[in-house]
Design a protein around this motif. Structure first.
Motif, PDB file in Angstrom:
ATOM      1  N   ARG A   1      -1.379  -7.706   2.647  1.00 38.49           N
ATOM      2  CA  ARG A   1      -2.074  -8.982   2.790  1.00 38.49           C
ATOM      3  C   ARG A   1      -3.528  -8.781   2.361  1.00 38.49           C
ATOM      4  O   ARG A   1      -3.968  -7.672   2.087  1.00 38.49           O
ATOM      5  N   GLY A   2      -4.263  -9.928   2.340  1.00 32.42           N
ATOM      6  CA  GLY A   2      -5.601  -9.893   1.772  1.00 32.42           C
ATOM      7  C   GLY A   2      -5.481 -10.270   0.298  1.00 32.42           C
ATOM      8  O   GLY A   2      -4.625  -9.725  -0.423  1.00 32.42           O
TER       9      GLY A   2
ATOM     10  N   CYS B   1     -11.682 -11.512  10.175  1.00 31.38           N
ATOM     11  CA  CYS B   1     -10.469 -11.075   9.497  1.00 31.38           C
ATOM     12  C   CYS B   1     -10.672  -9.686   8.892  1.00 31.38           C
ATOM     13  O   CYS B   1     -11.520  -8.918   9.356  1.00 31.38           O
TER      14      CYS B   1
ATOM     15  N   ALA C   1     -11.337  -7.938   5.162  1.00 33.69           N
ATOM     16  CA  ALA C   1     -11.555  -7.962   3.717  1.00 33.69           C
ATOM     17  C   ALA C   1     -12.037  -6.581   3.306  1.00 33.69           C
ATOM     18  O   ALA C   1     -13.046  -6.417   2.632  1.00 33.69           O
TER      19      ALA C   1
ATOM     20  N   THR D   1      -7.465  -4.661  -0.494  1.00 33.13           N
ATOM     21  CA  THR D   1      -7.785  -4.435  -1.912  1.00 33.13           C
ATOM     22  C   THR D   1      -7.219  -3.073  -2.331  1.00 33.13           C
ATOM     23  O   THR D   1      -6.586  -2.386  -1.543  1.00 33.13           O
TER      24      THR D   1
ATOM     25  N   THR E   1     -13.923  -6.146  -0.176  1.00 31.58           N
ATOM     26  CA  THR E   1     -14.909  -7.095  -0.693  1.00 31.58           C
ATOM     27  C   THR E   1     -16.001  -7.271   0.370  1.00 31.58           C
ATOM     28  O   THR E   1     -17.076  -6.719   0.252  1.00 31.58           O
TER      29      THR E   1
ATOM     30  N   GLY F   1     -14.645 -12.444   3.530  1.00 31.10           N
ATOM     31  CA  GLY F   1     -13.957 -12.494   2.245  1.00 31.10           C
ATOM     32  C   GLY F   1     -13.520 -13.915   1.919  1.00 31.10           C
ATOM     33  O   GLY F   1     -13.970 -14.885   2.532  1.00 31.10           O
TER      34      GLY F   1
ATOM     35  N   ASN G   1     -10.770 -19.202   3.614  1.00 34.53           N
ATOM     36  CA  ASN G   1     -10.603 -17.845   4.135  1.00 34.53           C
ATOM     37  C   ASN G   1      -9.861 -17.964   5.461  1.00 34.53           C
ATOM     38  O   ASN G   1      -9.527 -19.069   5.920  1.00 34.53           O
TER      39      ASN G   1
ATOM     40  N   PHE H   1      -5.407 -20.549   7.287  1.00 35.47           N
ATOM     41  CA  PHE H   1      -6.721 -20.524   6.624  1.00 35.47           C
ATOM     42  C   PHE H   1      -7.471 -21.811   6.922  1.00 35.47           C
ATOM     43  O   PHE H   1      -6.863 -22.824   7.289  1.00 35.47           O
TER      44      PHE H   1
HETATM   45  O1  MRU Z   1      -3.530 -13.753   6.106  1.00 38.84           O
HETATM   46  P1  MRU Z   1      -4.298 -12.645   5.462  1.00 38.84           P
HETATM   47  O2  MRU Z   1      -4.420 -11.432   6.338  1.00 38.84           O
HETATM   48  O3  MRU Z   1      -3.762 -12.322   4.089  1.00 38.84           O
HETATM   49  O4  MRU Z   1      -5.762 -13.233   5.262  1.00 38.84           O
HETATM   50  C1  MRU Z   1      -6.739 -12.414   4.664  1.00 38.84           C
HETATM   51  C2  MRU Z   1      -8.074 -13.043   4.571  1.00 38.84           C
HETATM   52  O5  MRU Z   1      -8.286 -14.164   4.960  1.00 38.84           O
HETATM   53  C3  MRU Z   1      -9.136 -12.232   3.874  1.00 38.84           C
HETATM   54  O6  MRU Z   1     -10.385 -12.483   4.424  1.00 38.84           O
HETATM   55  C4  MRU Z   1      -9.166 -12.600   2.376  1.00 38.84           C
HETATM   56  O7  MRU Z   1      -7.885 -12.521   1.824  1.00 38.84           O
HETATM   57  C5  MRU Z   1     -10.067 -11.713   1.614  1.00 38.84           C
HETATM   58  S1  MRU Z   1      -9.444 -10.071   1.418  1.00 38.84           S
HETATM   59  C6  MRU Z   1     -10.521  -9.207   0.444  1.00 38.84           C
END
Ligand code: MRU
Length: 366
Positions: free
Chosen positions: A49-50, A160, A162, A167, A172, A238, A250, A317
């Motif tokens: 995820r991310g 969350c 990031a 990555t 990020t 992020g 986000n 989100f």
């Molecule tokens: O539901 P997720 O865990 O995939 O959500 C992730 C986020 O909201 C992160 O902040 C976003 O993807 C940025 S990751 C560099």
């Protein structure tokens, strides 16, 4: 990062190897996925995820899915690539990096269309590896650009995860923290736990603690008190999708943090690569917001925490309006006070390949 979040193992046939993030921080278990279906499930279930990691996972997932194609019929191979890509597009709707990466993979296949099927397949793996390599460079560039924001004595807050787990490298929003730590700066980070799936507690606190960064975990509802009583002077988060005017989707709760930051006079920064911009959308109201199962709220990690049958609403989100954003840190620099004109200028100056009005295949939730 102590462990690679996602990588391709072997050649062809091979597999995408990823950490099952649903088990962290208790267990570091790797999954080898050599077909599209388990990758779809891994993305949907947040094993990976991310936003940037989802893009890389989708690219490797496409290779995993089409690597079993037999025969040399190029038309049939093209149809198979399109079918698997369309399938992966239905895994999650909000992070635009998923669609960006699959668009790019399909363009690569089209560019290689005159080559035999084996060469086209090797081309797809090379493209997925390029997306991964560029993501690593992107993280480092965001770390360099964001370094100026993290000074000796800074008290930051993030929401969350990031970081490295989101990555191919060190993240990020967390990249400036890793860069500042490497530069010997002393600062503190508050990590929101991030209900309902606890990415802040399970992933961000884990990553920062392992790196030796001073991190304090708080419940989401404590962010206001932390800003007032603990002298938070920077918020860094992020993004999953940024519209052409700078409105930013986000993790749920980010919008609330941005409102709190404005109230307390704390600058609110977003860190995201240009692949997270969706210039086909005029503003944030057009960003598709994933809604997940209510059980994530009522049965946090297995145990019932709410009365049986209670109604729930579980958007994954939210959208922070651009007016609340002091700046967006991309791999090209800091885009201060984002708006449509400044974003257009940023892209024109750097020739970045984000989704534009010409992009196709808007993803949709199944
Ligand atoms: O539901 P997720 O865990 O995939 O959500 C992730 C986020 O909201 C992160 O902040 C976003 O993807 C940025 S990751 C560099």
């Amino acid at each position: 990062m102590p462990v690679a979040t996602i990588e391709w193992t072997g050649e062809l046939p091979g597999a995408a190897r990823l950490i099952d993030q649903t088990l962290l921080p208790g267990e570091v278990r790797h999954l080898d996925l050599d077909r599209a279906e388990p990758m779809w499930e891994a993305i949907r279930a947040l094993r990976v995820r991310g936003a940037p990691a989802i893009g890389i996972a989708a690219a490797f997932g496409l290779v995993a899915g089409v690597q079993h194609f037999t025969g040399g019929d190029r038309t049939a191979f093209a149809a198979e690539v399109a079918r698997v890509a369309a399938y992966l597009r239905t895994s999650r709707p909000t992070a635009v990096n998923l669609f960006w990466a699959l668009d790019r993979m399909e363009r690569r296949r089209a560019a290689d269309a005159a080559h035999d099927v084996g060469s086209q397949l090797r081309g797809l793996l090379a493209e997925a590896r390029a997306i991964e390599a560029e993501d690593k460079a992107m993280c480092r560039a965001i770390g360099r650009h964001g370094l100026a924001l993290v000074r000796d004595g800074t008290v930051a807050l993030t929401h969350c995860n990031a970081g490295g787990l989101a990555t191919a490298d060190y993240g990020t929003a967390l990249a400036p923290f890793f860069a500042a730590h490497a530069a010997g700066r002393r600062f503190r980070v508050f990590a929101d736990e991030t209900r309902p799936l606890l990415q802040g507690a399970r992933l961000t606190a884990w990553e920062l603690q392992q790196a030796g960064i001073d991190v304090t975990l708080i419940c989401d509802g404590m962010a206001a008190a932390a800003m007032r009583e603990r002298q938070v002077d920077l918020v860094l988060v992020g993004a999953d999708r940024i519209a052409a005017n700078g409105d930013t989707a986000n993790k749920i709760g980010t919008y609330g943090v941005a409102v709190l930051a404005r109230h307390h006079g704390v600058p609110f920064y977003v860190a995201a690569p240009t692949s997270t911009f969706d210039l086909t959308l005029a503003n944030g109201s057009q960003i598709p917001i994933e809604e997940r199962a209510g059980a994530e709220i009522t049965h946090g990690f297995g145990r019932p925490t709410a009365p049986a049958g209670v109604k729930t609403w579980n958007p994954a989100f939210d959208v922070t309006p651009r007016e609340l954003i002091a700046g967006i840190i991309t791999e090209h620099g800091i885009l201060e006070r984002p708006d449509a004109r400044r974003i257009t200028d940023h892209f024109a100056r750097h020739h970045a390949g984000a989704r534009t009005a010409a992009a196709h295949h808007q993803g949709a939730a199944p």
